[in-house]
Every structure is written in C-alpha cells, then in structure tokens.
Design a protein around this motif. Structure first.
Motif, mmCIF file in Angstrom:
data_model
loop_
_atom_site.group_PDB
_atom_site.id
_atom_site.type_symbol
_atom_site.label_atom_id
_atom_site.label_comp_id
_atom_site.label_asym_id
_atom_site.label_seq_id
_atom_site.Cartn_x
_atom_site.Cartn_y
_atom_site.Cartn_z
ATOM 1 N N GLU A 1 -3.572 -3.170 2.055
ATOM 2 C CA GLU A 1 -4.542 -3.719 1.108
ATOM 3 C C GLU A 1 -5.810 -2.908 1.293
ATOM 4 O OE1 GLU A 1 -6.185 -7.700 2.393
ATOM 5 O OE2 GLU A 1 -4.790 -7.303 4.025
ATOM 6 N N TRP B 1 -4.220 -2.004 7.025
ATOM 7 C CA TRP B 1 -2.792 -2.287 7.130
ATOM 8 C C TRP B 1 -2.588 -3.504 8.019
ATOM 9 C CZ3 TRP B 1 0.105 0.586 4.035
ATOM 10 C CH2 TRP B 1 -0.248 1.921 3.763
ATOM 11 N N THR C 1 2.282 -3.798 -0.809
ATOM 12 C CA THR C 1 0.842 -3.747 -0.992
ATOM 13 C C THR C 1 0.372 -5.007 -1.689
ATOM 14 O OG1 THR C 1 -0.972 -2.650 -2.156
ATOM 15 C CG2 THR C 1 1.223 -2.384 -3.092
ATOM 16 N N HIS D 1 -0.970 2.361 -2.037
ATOM 17 C CA HIS D 1 -1.364 2.954 -0.764
ATOM 18 C C HIS D 1 -0.203 3.836 -0.331
ATOM 19 C CE1 HIS D 1 -4.807 0.228 -0.330
ATOM 20 N NE2 HIS D 1 -4.014 -0.713 -0.800
ATOM 21 N N CYS E 1 -3.546 6.249 5.560
ATOM 22 C CA CYS E 1 -3.214 6.001 4.153
ATOM 23 C C CYS E 1 -3.318 7.332 3.429
ATOM 24 C CB CYS E 1 -4.150 4.991 3.503
ATOM 25 S SG CYS E 1 -3.816 4.789 1.736
ATOM 26 N N CYS F 1 -6.874 5.195 -2.651
ATOM 27 C CA CYS F 1 -6.790 3.765 -2.964
ATOM 28 C C CYS F 1 -8.162 3.161 -3.206
ATOM 29 C CB CYS F 1 -6.068 3.030 -1.837
ATOM 30 S SG CYS F 1 -6.847 3.204 -0.226
#
Lengths: 645, 357
Positions: free
Chosen positions: B141, B145, B176, B181, B216, B220
């Motif tokens: 998110e 993580w 997610t 991501h 990541c 994002c």
C-alpha cells in the motif's frame, strides 16, 4: 484593427482561444446547473473542458479550418493559387502555411525547441540525483520532471522531428511538388505546439504537473491531481498530428512519385517513412484510446480501471504498449532511412542489399506489432504470454541485424568522407548496436524479471533513443542543413559537437547498466548510499551532454544566419533533392524529373538516378558523371514535362 | 579485368581476415572484462544463481557481436577513409551478395532461438513448484509493505519485516490495497507487480542468511522511493522461534508491536524509533536532530515548531487530520497506531516535541 482581427493569424487565434475558454466555462456551468452538480463553479472541470475545446478555437483562429469551413458552408471555395507557399520572412513561419518545405522547417524548429525544454528537465533530474537524499526538489516535482521530460522527448521531439525532416525532403526525393494534402499537413503541424505547450504548462496546474511517468499507468494516473490531464489531453493532439501526417506520407508516396520512380527505385528514406507511416496509422489510435480511458475514469467516473467496480488494471498496460512498443520503431525507422542516405553518399558506394533493407523495414513493421507484452513480463499478466513475446522480441533483432550488417558492408571498401554527418552515422551504428544487445537481454524473461523497472532499462532506452534515434537526427540535420537553409554549417563545430556528445553520452548512460543490475530502481528521487559514486559521475557527465547540445544550437543558428552559401549538391549525392538549388525553388522542380535508375549508383560509370526530361529521349550527357549531368539540367531548367501520370 | 578482380577479391579477403583476427582478440578481452565486472548485488537465492549464470552466458554471446561491429567500423575508418587526391573517387559498385545476406540472416536467427530455448528452460526451473513450500502473503500500500504468515487456526501473523527461513522455497502471494506496486528483493533477483484486484505469485528459495532490502519497483506515487523494508533470512530454527513469538492475530498492529522482541529491542529512545520504525519516519521527513533530509513529507523542524504534544500525537496516529501546506492527504501510512506500541508513540511524541521546540 477589425480587418486584422478577421484575418487568419496569431492575433485571431489568441482572441478565439479566449473565446474557447469562455465557451468551455459556459458549457460546463450549463451542464452542471442542469444536473444540479455541487459546487456549481468547479475550476478543475472548467479547465478540463477548456483543455479539450480551446485548441480547436486556436486552430480555427489561426486559419487551419478556413478553406474547409468555406466549402462546408457552401460559400465559394477559393481555388488554391499557391499564394500561401514559401516563406519570405520569419513571420511566414508563424501562420498556416501549406508549403511542405516551410512546414518541414516549422516542425524541426518546434521539435528542437521542445528538445531543449525536455533536456533542461533532464538536467534538473540529474541535479536532484547527483547525491542521495533530497537536494532541491520535492518528490512530486521530481516525478513531474522525469514524466514531462520523457513525454516531451517522445511526443514533441523524436517523433515530430522525423516527421519534419521527411516533410521537407520526402516530396523532393520522390520528385513531387508538395505533399498530397497540403492543408492537412499544415493542420498536423499546428496541433503539435498545442500538445507541447499543454504538457509544459502542466507544471502550473494545481497539484503540480503529471507525475506518473510517460507510461501513466492506471490506477495511479486516475487518482492523482489534475496535472495528469495535461498529458492525457496533450497526447490526443500529438497523436492526431502524427496520424494525419502519416496518412499524408502514405498517400504522397503511393500516388505522387515522379515518372519512373518505382517502389524499387525509391531512396531508403522514403521506404523508411512508408514503413513508419504504416506503424503510426495502425498503432497511434491505441495510445489515444488508453489515455481516453484515463480521462473518462478521472473526469466522469467510468471506472475502466477501478477493480471494485469491475475494472481491469492490466488492460490499460496492454492497450498502452500495443502503441508504445511500435512507437519505439516509429522513433527508429526514419532514422534507419537517414543513415542509409548518409552512408551511401559518404562512402561513395551503393547500399549493400537494397531490397533486403526495404524488406527488413517491412518485417520490423509486422513483427513490431507482436512484441508489446515484453514490457509486461513482471506485470502479473497471464504467464504463458511471456514466452511467445520473448521469441518475437528476440527475432525482431534479425531484421535489425540485417540492416546493421548491410550498413557495415556498405562502408566496407568505400571511400569514406568522415565529415560531421558521417561521424554521426558511424556513431549511431556503434551505439545503437549496444542498445540492440541490451534489448535482447531484456527479452530474455529470467533476466528481465530482475532488471525490469531498474536503471538497466533507463540505460537501454537511452542507448536506443539517444545513441540510436537522436544520433540519426543529428546526422540528418547536418546532412540536409545545406538543402534546407541554403547555407553550410561550421564543420569544425559539428565535429566538436559530435565528440563532446559521444563521450559524455557514454559516460552518462553506460554506468546506468551497472547500477540497474546492482539494484537501483528507476523513477526514484532518492537512493541508497551504495549508488552515490556512480550517480555523481552520471550527473556530471550529463551536464557535459547538456552543454554539447548548446554547441549544436550555436552552430545551426550562426550558420543559418551567416554561413557560406551552399551549392545545389555539396555532397555529390544522386537522390533528387540534391539536383535542385539549395534551398529548392518554391515548387521544388522547374521541370518534372524522370527517374531512370536506382538512387545509390555510386561508382557505376555514367549512372543517373533522375533526369529532367521525359524518359525515352536520348541523353546527350550519358557519359558524364551523374551529379554533373543532372545539375546541368537543373540549372538549365529545361521544360519538357508532359509525362506526369 | 578478370585478373584485377581476382586480385581485389584476394586483397579484400586478406583485409577481412585481418579485421576478424583483431575482432577475435578484442572479443576475448571484452568477455574477460565483462565477466570480471561485479554486476549483481549479493546472491542470496537459488534463483539468483541461475539468473546470474544466464547473464554470464548472454555476456559471452553479446560481447563478440558488439566487438565485431565496433571492429568493422574502426577498421573501415582506418583503412578506407578518403586520402588526399581521392576526393572525387567512388567506391566499387557492389550492390549486394545473396549468399552473405542469407548467412547474416540465418546465423543471428539461430543464435537467438537457441538463447530463447535455454532461457525458457531456466524460467521453467526457477518458477517451477518446489516441495515443502511456505506461503507468505505480501500486501503493498502507499507506501509500505506488510507480510502475513499462516498461523494456527487459520489466523494470519503480520509483520513489517520479511522474516524468511533459509533453504526453504517460499511462494509470495502479492496483493495491493491501492495502486500498482512491485515486490522486489534484488538479492533474490525476483520481482512481481502487485496488481489491484488480483493475487500475483512469485517464488524464491533463500540460500544465504542475512538482511536484504525489499524494494518497490513500480512507480506508486510520492513515497515510491522510500517504500523500502528489510528481508531477514535466518536459520530454520530461528525462524520457527520468531514465528512462535508472534501472537496469531489478524490485527497486524499488535504483532508488529511485538516485533520488539525479535527485530527492535524494546525500550528504544524516541530518536532511535524515528529512524528504525518501519517504514522509518526519517525516510520521508527532514529532522535536523535525527540527521534526516528527505522531503517526501513536511519538514518537521518547521511543521512541528512549538506545537503541542497532542498535535504531534494526532499527526502520527491520524496523519490525514492535519495536512501541512503543499502536501496532500493519503501519503503518510495511516496505520502507525497499529504498528507502534503505545509507549513507543509516547516516546516519539516526547522526542519530537523536545527537538522542535
């Protein structure tokens, strides 16, 4: 004043743009009032409608639609008297001009303007990345910098600058007086600055510019501030411009070749633009669609990419890459054409394997549509798709390899004139092959799983698009500079430009391969200490790369203003554009040329590509060197004509 | 004419062999140099071994291709450049040679197909199902993580650090909560996008104990660059111990709080918490006292200057209630009330209030 306002031009365009914005505001308020939307006045909504509507008012004000509107409204349409052709002062470049040579210059200059803007953004990106941690921009601005950099370089520089060069030389090369649709040509050009200004101005949008990369992946792109819409809508105009120009090229090439100019006598630049135009016409609607989906999701809640409402996130990537991989070839094939022209002329030898060169272009067009999902090996799509895409991606290296080997065979045993256009062409071959090799590595799925979304990819695309495309652009600009401006460029500065760029380009992008494999992801404003040394070196080298571009800008500006006058054919080339004066006459050819042989018959005694008399008549100059004969004809301007089909 | 042609073709052949000889020597040097470069991060998984040796193979094929092209260009420039007096001369009118063209179409095609077949075999190997696989659910998110382990009674155990037992095949089920991501552990060489609405799978078998970054890799949003956590590969026994210490609750908060016993020793000072809580405060905020200089979030030296402890506490636990000028909601992880123990929040608040007075 009133007459001035009524006449097509920038003044009317400015006024009508304001009218367009007012129209957008009224339309928006009306709809919102009718649907009881809260609040009634929504600045973002008005801006969005204005972004869509105002450009059409601008184009109308400029005069791009005048003739069509006269015709559509039943008024007497004015037969084209060609009074709009040519340019006598700089002001003629700021109006709707239907002369392909003027449009070509408009395209090239506009593209380079946006290249400098995009380059400046890249300098800011590298300044931020010179050291770990935050230097001087916040993450939102940083994401905006690299997003706008990529968008401008792709949509406002590489794609249109090729269209611009081809606009100028392609009709000349096939012996045509102009493009097939001159008014459409003018419209195509004028949509371009609209897209560029829109993308650049996104930095002033509330919430900052679009910051999701040029790939604008959903659902991030449907959730960010409205700067994103400046990209989404800007791409529609850049794409429409591309499609219209490609159609124009296709029709021009198919229907307007001079007598005797069979497909197998066309210069490879013409072949390359034929292939590119096929790609553009088929692929570009897909990127327009992908961005239209984003627009509808963002503005009207269509939920194409909202999984809670049945949307599909991966669909965006498929539609996007179905254009954006062919786009790589759209940005490369015209460059292949340029290299073929320059290498043949500067090596004084025919192109080795001319037909295979043409066939390999068509093979790339076909294969180019079968490889898009190699951008999605780690996207979570159906795993099996990866394997066929790996194979097609590897196989597309074969026609590309054919081209490289044919070029090498062309320079083999030639008489190499190592001037500026030739240096750029040879530089292109050496650098592009590296981009091709890293491309094959990226096609290999297990390697791609590790290096996708890293600096290895950044290195790869810059070797392809800078070491590849941009090197060919410089080769082409230097090669046709005498033809386009009637002046010679400064050869010494041209070489300085080449060597500065060649060295700093490699220092900038070669280390990116390494830090990518070592684990540095792309699109980050901050990175771990371990990459600090390399990034500092890359940033310093990139500033040198930026400076080298200024050498080019100085050279072309100074040479255009005060360079020595160019002769008609300073390179002793055979293709038709060199058989007329520099710059060419207003309607290109005083006499319609007839093509009697291949375009690259260097070293063949007495060979001629085109003559300025009807075919079949005896040629009194048959024994003279090719260039001299054709030049004498051009100078004599002997009118024979009558054989045009 | 005939004898002259024979002569030039023999000369040409000698030239060709000379050049190929130079190219061969340069290729060998190039391959050695390519293999000597330390390309990859530390090798910590079964898959990494295979990918790294595939890379070496690709280098072995690529370098000669690259060197061949460079050698021909340089040789031509050296040998065939225009000499004084040759300015008006043309080269020989060679239009092509079908045999040569067939060769340079066929050979690259064969090499590339062989590479593809080999790569496919490697792919099957690294992605194939393994015995005794453990599932770990990975949830991304903006911008953090969370890792979930199967616990007893079907309850999941959540952690902010990725604990993994060495030499055991792991299947990561990647999800997610918001945008795309990409879950990437460079030391394992494996990555996969986290795609809204789906569960993606990627496997890895850690082979080396140690701590490695989790990164990541898919843009994002604003905190993308700092969406980094740690993977700790430990012995099987140490992993079991760690897992037993995690209370089996679906609420990730309590478990992550308990991480103190394994990851962060309890009783850290506010300053230590500022730079160690995952994701760390210092990765997004500038704070002179802690020596951090990121600008993803507001500069705390300015934003918290003279503010009350209550204001600071709300800023940590409910970050979207007070948005500093120039920033937008939804960037700071909203779950520090779950990942921090109450006494840790107190320590952080006291520390921040003190240093920003």
């Amino acid at each position: 004043m009133a007459a001035k306002l009524r006449a097509p031009g920038l003044l009317r365009a400015g006024v009508l743009t304001l009218v367009g914005i007012a129209f957008a505001a009224i339309l928006d308020l009306t709809v919102r009032a009718a649907t009881n939307a809260e609040p009634l006045v929504n600045g973002e909504a008005i801006t969005l409608v204005a972004l869509l509507a105002a450009p059409f008012f601008f184009l109308g004000g400029l005069g791009a639609f005048d003739e069509w509107l006269y015709w559509a409204s039943g008024k007497p349409s004015r037969p084209e008297d060609h009074s709009g052709h040519g340019a006598t002062s700089w002001k003629d470049y700021f109006r709707v001009n239907t002369d392909h040579k003027v449009i070509g210059v408009q395209y090239v200059v506009t593209s380079f303007f946006f290249m400098l803007v995009g380059g400046l953004l890249a300098m800011l990106v590298r300044a931020e990345l010179a050291a770990p941690g935050a230097q001087f921009v916040d993450p939102n601005t940083y994401n905006g910098l690299f997003s706008v950099h990529a968008s401008l370089m792709i949509f406002l520089f590489i794609i249109p600058v090729f269209a611009g060069m081809a606009n100028y030389v392609l009709p000349l090369m096939i012996g045509a007086p102009d493009m097939a649709f001159p008014r459409l040509n003018a419209l195509s050009f004028w949509m371009l600055p609209i897209a560029g200004v829109m993308m650049t101005l996104s930095f002033f949008a509330p919430g900052g510019s679009f910051a999701t990369g040029w790939t604008a992946y959903a659902p991030l792109s449907t959730e960010v501030p409205m700067g994103q819409m400046f990209f989404t809508i800007g791409v529609q105009f850049a794409g429409a411009s591309s499609i219209a120009t490609a159609l124009n090229f296709l029709v021009t090439i198919i229907t307007m070749r001079a007598p005797g100019m069979s497909f197998w006598r066309m210069p490879l630049l013409v072949w390359a633009n034929f292939a590119t135009s096929l790609l553009v016409v088929i692929a570009t609607p897909f990127v327009a669609a992908s961005q239209l989906f984003v627009l509808l999701d963002y503005a009207l809640g269509f939920n194409f990419f909202n999984v809670e409402r049945g949307g599909d996130v991966l669909m965006y990537q498929h539609v996007f890459w179905f254009y954006s991989h062919p786009a790589v070839y759209i940005m490369m094939l015209p460059g292949f054409g340029i290299i073929s022209e320059v290498l043949a002329v500067k090596s004084r030898k025919p192109i080795f394997g001319y037909r295979m060169m043409a066939f390999s272009l068509l093979a790339i067009v076909l294969l180019g549509f079968t490889v898009w999902a190699h951008h999605m090996f780690v996207s979570g799509m159906q795993p099996w798709i990866r394997v066929p895409m790996m194979i097609t991606t590897a196989i597309i290296a074969v026609p590309t390899g054919i081209k490289i080997f044919s070029w090498l065979a062309t320079i083999w045993r030639g008489v190499l004139h190592l001037d500026t256009p030739m240096l750029w062409s040879l530089g292109f071959i050496t650098m592009f092959v590296l981009g091709g090799i890293s491309g094959v590595m990226l096609a290999i799925i297990p390697i791609d799983i590790h290096v996708s979304d890293t600096y290895f990819v950044v290195a790869h695309i810059h070797y392809v698009l800078y070491g590849g495309s941009v090197f060919t652009i410089f080769a082409g600009i230097y090669y046709w500079f005498p033809k386009m401006t009637g002046r010679m460029f400064d050869e010494r500065l041209g070489k300085v430009h080449f060597w500065m760029t060649f060295v700093s380009f490699n220092l900038t992008f070669a280390p990116m391969h390494l830090i990518g494999v070592q684990g540095m992801p792309r699109r980050v404003a901050d990175y771990t200490e371990q990459f600090a040394g390399w990034n500092m070196l890359i940033s310093l080298a990139s500033f040198l790369l930026g400076l080298s571009t200024l050498v080019f800008v100085y050279n072309v500006v100074a040479s255009w203003r005060g360079g020595t006058r160019a002769e008609a054919n300073p390179w002793r080339a055979m293709t038709l554009e060199w058989q007329v004066s520099s710059p060419p006459p207003i309607f290109n050819f005083d006499a319609v040329p007839t093509v009697v042989g291949g375009p690259y018959e260097y070293g063949v005694p007495g060979a001629v590509h085109g003559v300025f008399r009807p075919a079949g008549q005896p040629d009194p100059h048959a024994k003279e060197p090719a260039g001299a004969s054709a030049r004498a004809d051009a100078a004599g301007a002997t009118h024979h004509g009558g054989t045009e089909t | 004419m005939g004898s002259e042609q024979v002569k030039t073709s023999r000369e040409s052949r000698i030239e060709l062999f000379k050049m190929l000889g130079i190219g061969a020597v340069a290729s060998v040097i190039g391959i050695i140099a390519g293999l000597a470069i330390d390309w990859f991060p530390i090798q910590a998984s079964e898959e990494a071994k295979q990918i790294d040796s595939l890379w070496d193979l690709l280098l072995g094929v690529s370098v000669p291709v690259f060197v061949l092209v460079q050698a021909i260009v340089l040789y031509c420039v050296w040998k065939f450049r225009v000499r004084p007096g040759e300015e008006d001369k043309d080269g020989p009118p060679i239009h092509g040679d079908t045999k040569i063209e067939m060769i340079w179409t066929a050979i690259p095609a064969i090499i590339l197909l062989v590479l593809c077949v080999y790569a496919y075999l490697v792919l099957e190997d690294i992605e194939g199902a393994k015995a005794d696989t453990m599932d770990v659910r990975v949830v991304g998110e903006q911008f953090t993580w969370t890792f979930y382990y199967p616990g007893e009674d079907g309850k999941e155990i959540a952690s902010k650090e990725l604990y993994l037992p060495v030499n055991r095949s792991i299947s990561f089920d990647v999800q997610t909560k918001d945008v795309l991501h990409d879950f990437w552990v460079p030391a394992f060489r494996m990555k996969i996008d986290a795609v809204p609405g789906t569960t993606q799978h990627v496997r890895a078998t850690p082979t080396r104990e140690g701590t490695y970054p989790v990164v990541c890799a898919e843009l994002c949003g604003l905190g993308h660059a700092v969406m980094r956590q740690n993977a700790r590969v430990v012995s099987g026994a140490a992993f079991e111990t760690w897992l037993k210490e995690q209370p089996g609750k679906t609420n990730p908060g309590a478990t992550a709080g308990n991480q103190g016993s394994a990851g962060q020793p309890a009783g850290l000072s506010g300053k230590e918490l500022f730079t160690s809580v995952q994701p760390t405060c210092s990765s997004c905020h500038t704070l002179a006292d802690a020596g951090s200089n990121s600008s993803t979030g507001p500069n705390l030296d300015d934003a918290l200057e003279g503010k009350s402890e209550e204001y600071i506490r709300q800023g940590i636990l409910e970050p979207d209630q007070q948005i500093a000028a120039g920033f937008s909601a939804g960037i700071m992880p909203p779950n520090y009330d779950e990942t921090l123990k109450p006494e840790e929040v107190d320590a952080l608040v006291k520390y921040l209030a003190k240093v920003t007075k």
